[in-house]
Enzyme design. Sequence first.
Site: not given
Length: 670
Positions: A225, A227, A265, A272, A481, A537, A625
Site C-alpha cells: 500500500d 500511498n 470502484d 475485499e 527427583d 524410591h 548420581s
Amino acid sequence: MGREVLRSWAGMLKIWFQVVFSKRLKGWKKKKMGHGSSKPDLPTEDSDSSNSRIQQVRRRLHLHRSRFLRHRRRSDPTPGKLLKYEDFAGVAILRLVSAEMKFKDKWLACVSIGEQTFRTSVSDHTDKPTWNSEKKILLETNGAHVARISVFETNKMSKNNLVGYCEFDIYDFLERDSNSDTEVHKLYDPTSAGEVVGSISLSCSIEDPLETEKNFVRRILSIVDYNEDGHLSYPEFSDLMDAFGNQFAAMKKEELFKAADENSDGVVSMDELAMLLAVEQESDPLINCCPVCGEVLKISDKLNTMIHLTLCFDEGTGDQVMRGGFLTDKQASNGWMFKVSEWAQFSTYEVGLRSGSAASHVLVFDRRTKRLVEEIIDAKIVLSMRALYQSKFGNGLLDKGVKELLQSISEKQGKKMDSPESVEDIPKFINSFKDQLNLSECKYPVEHFKTFNEFFIRELKDGARPIVNIEKDSEAVCAADSRLTAFKSATDSMRFWIKGRKFSIEGLLGAELCSDAFIDGSLVIFRLAPQDYHRFHVPVSGTIEKFIDVPGCLYTVNPIAVNSKYCNVFTENKRTISLISTKEFGKVAFVAIGATMVGSITFTKKKGDYVKKGDEFGYFSFGGSTVICIFEKGAIKLDDDLLENSERSLETLVSVGMKLGVSMKEIKAQ
C-alpha cells in the site's frame, strides 16, 4: 472454563472454514460465471515500471524475512509438527504491560512456555518499567499452558540478573471472573522463598479467527500500500500477486482483481482482499510460500497454513512484538559478551546430545510445566569436564591415574561433608541453587541439620511427593527427583543417549543377574543433580530378591560424560544392583550408581522385604548420581512423552511418584 473457551474457539474456527468460506466460494464462483456486476476497464502498465515495482515489493518482503531470520535463532524449535483440529486449542495473545519494582534500573522481561522463550525490549531507567509487548502463542489441547515470567535487571557488559519471577496458568487466567483484561501478579525473589520483590501487569486473550484473518491481511496490505490509504489499486494488486511467486496468481490477476473488487470502484479494500484470500485459498491457493520465512506451505492443510502465516508474520514484524527464538529465559537475557562467545562457538544452546560448545548448557524438559529449563553448572566445571571426558587427551589422563584421583577426592570430600564444620557450606549451597530448591518441602528446617550430608540427604514432608494411583500395581512410577531418559531397548539408548563404545546391559548388571529378557528389555535412566532430593524410591511393588555390590570408578554422571565416546560411565562406575520380583512386571533390576563426590550409596530396605511402589528405597550422599531401572522385554509400555523426549536426546525433569509406564499384562487384559 478456560479449556471450554479454547475448545469452542477451535470448533468455531472449523465451522468458519467449512461454512463461511464455502459461502464465499459459491458467491465468487457465481460471479465468475457471469452473474456479477461489470467492472471498469483495468489500466495497462509499462513492463519496465511494473518489474521495478515488483522488485520493490520483493525487497519489502525480503526486509520482513531478514528481520525474521535475525530474530530466529538456530535453537528455534523445528516447526515441522502439524496439528489436527482436535489438537488445536487456539492462538493466545499474551501482553506484558508494565511492572513495579523496588529499585530503579533498566529492565527486561521474558516469557517461557513449552520449548520457547520470548523477551521484551529493555525499558528506560526506572522502577516502573513499561513494555506493552505482546506475543501470539499457539496453544495445543494437551500442550504447555503454564507460563513463567522472569524480570531481569540489565548489565550489558556481562550478564543480566534475575530479580523476580512468577508463573501463571493460561487456562486459569481465561477462567477468571473479571471484567478487566489486565491482571497483576506478584514477582518472587528467586533467592528467598516467598519474598515479594515487585509486581507485573499482564493480559491474555484468545484471538478471534476473523480477527486473525484481518490482521494477516493488514500486514500484507502494509507491504504494497504505497500511498497508505488502506486500499489497493490494480497496479499495487498486480505487484502483490507477482511478488507472491505463484504463477497461477500472476496469470489470473486481472480476473482475481475483478472478483475481489465487489463494489466496482477500481480499488480493493482490506475486507475485499480478505475475502479473496480466504475464498481462493480454499480452491486455488494464492500463497504457497510464506512471505516472511520462505517456507513452502502445504496447500491442502488450511489450518496449519493459517497458523503458520499468523505466527510467522507476528514474529517478523511489529515494534511491540516480543522477540523470539530462545529456549530459556537465561539465554534470552544474556548480555553481549555471551553473544560474542556464542558467535565464536565457545558456547551454544541446543536441544539434544551435548558435545563441544553445546555442552556448556544442559537443557531439560520439565514434565510438570511442560517447559524447557536450564541446569545450572559452574562454567569452570563445564570446561574441565569437556576437557576430561570429550577428548582423546582427557581419555589418556583417565588411563594414567585420574580415575584413582577422582576416587580419592570423592572419599575426602565425603568425609569433609560429614564433619560438623561442613554445616557452613549449607547456606552457600542453597544460594548456588537458589531458584531450584524448594525448602518448604523439607521435613525439618535448615537449622536442624548438623552436617552438610544430613542436609543433602534431607527427608521431605509427608505428601510432598504424591504417588500416582498408589493402589494400582500395574502402573510403575518414577524412582527419583531427576532428569529422566527412557528407551524401549539398550540399542535405542546407545543411539540417542549413551555414547560409550562398550556399554551393554550385561556389562551393567554382570553375568550373575543378566538374562536374555533383560538384554532386550526397556531401560530407564534417572540422573540426579546436586540440587535434587537425593533419596530414591521403589518404582514397582514386589519382593527384593537380592543386592549385589559392584566396585568401580567414580566418573561424573553429567551428560557431558555420558554422551562421550571415550569412557563408559555406567558400566565402569561403582554401583549396587538390586533385583525386585513383581507380579505385574516380572523381574526388575534397580541399579544405584555412584558418581564423582558420591562415595556412599545407602539402602533402607533389605533382602526379602516386600516393597510398595513409592516406598523409600535408599539415598545417595553428597554429589550427583544415577539410578537405572531395567525391565524385561515386553514387560512395560513406557509413557509416550518420556520416549518422545528421549528420542530427541532430551532429558525430562520428573519427580518421585510420577507415572512411568503401564504393565503390558494390564494392557493385554483390557
